[in-house]
Motif scaffolding. Structure first.
Motif, PDB file in Angstrom:
ATOM      1  N   ASP A   1      -3.874   6.515  -1.954  1.00 30.60           N
ATOM      2  CA  ASP A   1      -4.734   7.670  -1.753  1.00 30.60           C
ATOM      3  C   ASP A   1      -4.920   8.414  -3.077  1.00 30.60           C
ATOM      4  N   GLU A   2      -6.139   8.878  -3.318  1.00 25.83           N
ATOM      5  CA  GLU A   2      -6.418   9.536  -4.600  1.00 25.83           C
ATOM      6  C   GLU A   2      -5.613  10.821  -4.806  1.00 25.83           C
ATOM      7  N   ASN A   3      -5.021  11.364  -3.769  1.00 24.79           N
ATOM      8  CA  ASN A   3      -4.193  12.567  -3.898  1.00 24.79           C
ATOM      9  C   ASN A   3      -2.700  12.262  -3.957  1.00 24.79           C
TER      10      ASN A   3
ATOM     11  N   HIS B   1     -12.020   6.486  -6.386  1.00 24.14           N
ATOM     12  CA  HIS B   1     -11.486   7.851  -6.315  1.00 24.14           C
ATOM     13  C   HIS B   1     -12.442   8.793  -7.037  1.00 24.14           C
ATOM     14  N   LYS B   2     -12.354  10.073  -6.756  1.00 25.98           N
ATOM     15  CA  LYS B   2     -13.347  11.007  -7.298  1.00 25.98           C
ATOM     16  C   LYS B   2     -13.357  11.078  -8.823  1.00 25.98           C
ATOM     17  N   THR B   3     -12.248  10.809  -9.496  1.00 28.34           N
ATOM     18  CA  THR B   3     -12.227  10.851 -10.964  1.00 28.34           C
ATOM     19  C   THR B   3     -12.160   9.452 -11.590  1.00 28.34           C
TER      20      THR B   3
ATOM     21  N   ASN C   1       0.814  -1.211   0.000  1.00 31.37           N
ATOM     22  CA  ASN C   1       0.000   0.000   0.000  1.00 31.37           C
ATOM     23  C   ASN C   1       0.849   1.263   0.000  1.00 31.37           C
ATOM     24  N   THR C   2       1.810   1.305  -0.916  1.00 33.44           N
ATOM     25  CA  THR C   2       2.673   2.472  -1.018  1.00 33.44           C
ATOM     26  C   THR C   2       2.770   2.921  -2.467  1.00 33.44           C
ATOM     27  N   SER C   3       3.163   4.153  -2.648  1.00 31.59           N
ATOM     28  CA  SER C   3       3.408   4.682  -3.991  1.00 31.59           C
ATOM     29  C   SER C   3       4.481   3.873  -4.701  1.00 31.59           C
ATOM     30  N   ASP C   4       5.506   3.491  -3.948  1.00 30.00           N
ATOM     31  CA  ASP C   4       6.594   2.712  -4.539  1.00 30.00           C
ATOM     32  C   ASP C   4       6.082   1.381  -5.076  1.00 30.00           C
TER      33      ASP C   4
END
Length: 175
Positions: free
Chosen positions: A67-69, A161-163, A30-33
């Motif tokens: 996370d969507e951001n 996510h919102k988009t 659960n990471t960006s990496d």
């Protein structure tokens, strides 16, 4: 097959010259990496002639809890376009498993953390598979009620996510 023998997927980051599943096992999921590396590894698998395994790696990125951001999504959005591109550019229906049935089963059987979101995403990819590879049969022994595109869009609005719903809709239109 060397990495240069297949065109790189334009919706995925360039892979490293040599990669293996170990590039994912050493990272937390659960990471960006992890998300970025799973996309990269999916492209590597695609380029080395393993479309089915590429889809699995990219799906791991799709199911990651990003996370969507998160800034990684600005450059590498959720991989609906990448999955559609690989499905459309695979020269045959020859996969090590039937992706249509696989995503149908995921959509109806996933349990646990973030179940509703992961099920919505599985239905979204299932719809991409159906449109990009209509010759792949569904599971005739599984009497599940399959959602239509409007229902899948609504599930992504509700849980994603919102988009995300719009991102998926663009990918399925491009099939």
């Amino acid at each position: 097959m060397s990495i240069a023998e297949k065109e790189s997927c334009p919706h995925l980051p360039r892979p490293e010259l040599q990669m293996s599943h170990r590039c994912l096992t050493k990272l937390e999921t659960n990471t960006s990496d992890f998300y970025f590396k799973a996309l990269q590894y999916g492209n590597y698998l695609w380029q080395t002639g393993h479309a089915g395994r590429a889809i699995l790696a990219i799906t791991r990125a799709l199911y990651a809890d990003i996370d969507e951001n998160d800034p990684v999504l600005e450059e590498w959005p959720l991989p609906y376009a990448a999955l559609e591109w690989i499905l459309a550019n695979q020269g045959s229906d020859d996969f090590p498993g039937n992706p249509r049935i696989s995503f149908q089963h995921q959509a109806t059987r996933l349990r646990g953390e973030r179940e509703a979101l992961r099920r919505a995403r599985a239905w979204a990819v299932w719809a991409l598979v159906r449109k990009a590879r209509p010759s792949l049969p569904g599971d005739l022994d599984d009497p599940v009620q399959e959602p239509d595109q409007h229902q899948i869009h609504a599930l992504l609005i509700q849980h994603g996510h919102k988009t995300e719903a719009d991102l998926w809709s663009k990918s399925i239109r491009d099939c």
